[in-house]
Design a protein around this motif. Sequence first.
Motif, PDB file in Angstrom:
ATOM      1  N   ARG A  89       0.847  -1.183   0.000  1.00 23.51           N
ATOM      2  CA  ARG A  89       0.000   0.000   0.000  1.00 23.51           C
ATOM      3  C   ARG A  89       0.889   1.241   0.000  1.00 23.51           C
ATOM      4  O   ARG A  89       1.888   1.305   0.685  1.00 23.51           O
ATOM      5  N   GLY A  90       0.534   2.241  -0.799  1.00 19.45           N
ATOM      6  CA  GLY A  90       1.311   3.458  -0.848  1.00 19.45           C
ATOM      7  C   GLY A  90       2.473   3.406  -1.830  1.00 19.45           C
ATOM      8  O   GLY A  90       3.210   4.356  -1.963  1.00 19.45           O
ATOM      9  N   ARG A  91       2.642   2.304  -2.527  1.00 15.64           N
ATOM     10  CA  ARG A  91       3.775   2.140  -3.431  1.00 15.64           C
ATOM     11  C   ARG A  91       3.269   2.178  -4.873  1.00 15.64           C
ATOM     12  O   ARG A  91       2.337   1.489  -5.228  1.00 15.64           O
ATOM     13  N   THR A 109       7.226   5.492  -2.784  1.00 16.60           N
ATOM     14  CA  THR A 109       6.459   5.209  -1.583  1.00 16.60           C
ATOM     15  C   THR A 109       5.943   6.519  -1.023  1.00 16.60           C
ATOM     16  O   THR A 109       6.295   7.596  -1.500  1.00 16.60           O
ATOM     17  N   ASP A 110       5.120   6.428   0.030  1.00 16.77           N
ATOM     18  CA  ASP A 110       4.599   7.639   0.665  1.00 16.77           C
ATOM     19  C   ASP A 110       5.719   8.431   1.332  1.00 16.77           C
ATOM     20  O   ASP A 110       5.674   9.642   1.403  1.00 16.77           O
ATOM     21  N   CYS A 164      12.054   2.584   3.832  1.00 19.83           N
ATOM     22  CA  CYS A 164      10.826   3.339   3.549  1.00 19.83           C
ATOM     23  C   CYS A 164       9.608   2.538   3.987  1.00 19.83           C
ATOM     24  O   CYS A 164       8.709   3.077   4.652  1.00 19.83           O
ATOM     25  N   GLU A 196       7.081   3.634   6.979  1.00 21.49           N
ATOM     26  CA  GLU A 196       5.652   3.807   6.719  1.00 21.49           C
ATOM     27  C   GLU A 196       4.820   3.000   7.715  1.00 21.49           C
ATOM     28  O   GLU A 196       3.847   3.504   8.281  1.00 21.49           O
ATOM     29  N   GLN A 223       2.278   4.509  10.511  1.00 22.74           N
ATOM     30  CA  GLN A 223       0.874   4.095  10.522  1.00 22.74           C
ATOM     31  C   GLN A 223       0.485   3.542  11.893  1.00 22.74           C
ATOM     32  O   GLN A 223      -0.572   3.887  12.431  1.00 22.74           O
TER      33      GLN A 223
END
Length: 79
Positions: free
Chosen positions: A3-5, A14-15, A42, A46, A50
Amino acid sequence: MARGRLSYGEIQMTDIAKAAVVRLAKSAGIERISNEAAIALCDSAEKYVQELTLKSAKFMIANGRSTLKARDIALALEA
């Protein structure tokens, strides 16, 4: 894909910016870091952010707010 990638051929985003992670690693004394290691950092960063955000949100909600504040994060880190 995590997720986020986002992936564009061999470029992965990534985020959390890979350049920021590389700078942090270098400030910790790491001279060189592989692309794979930077991406792994990274991903780990993340996940940490989170998880910390979810823990912090519990304090925010307990105090009847919808805005996350620095004190919520501090309390989550102490818990």
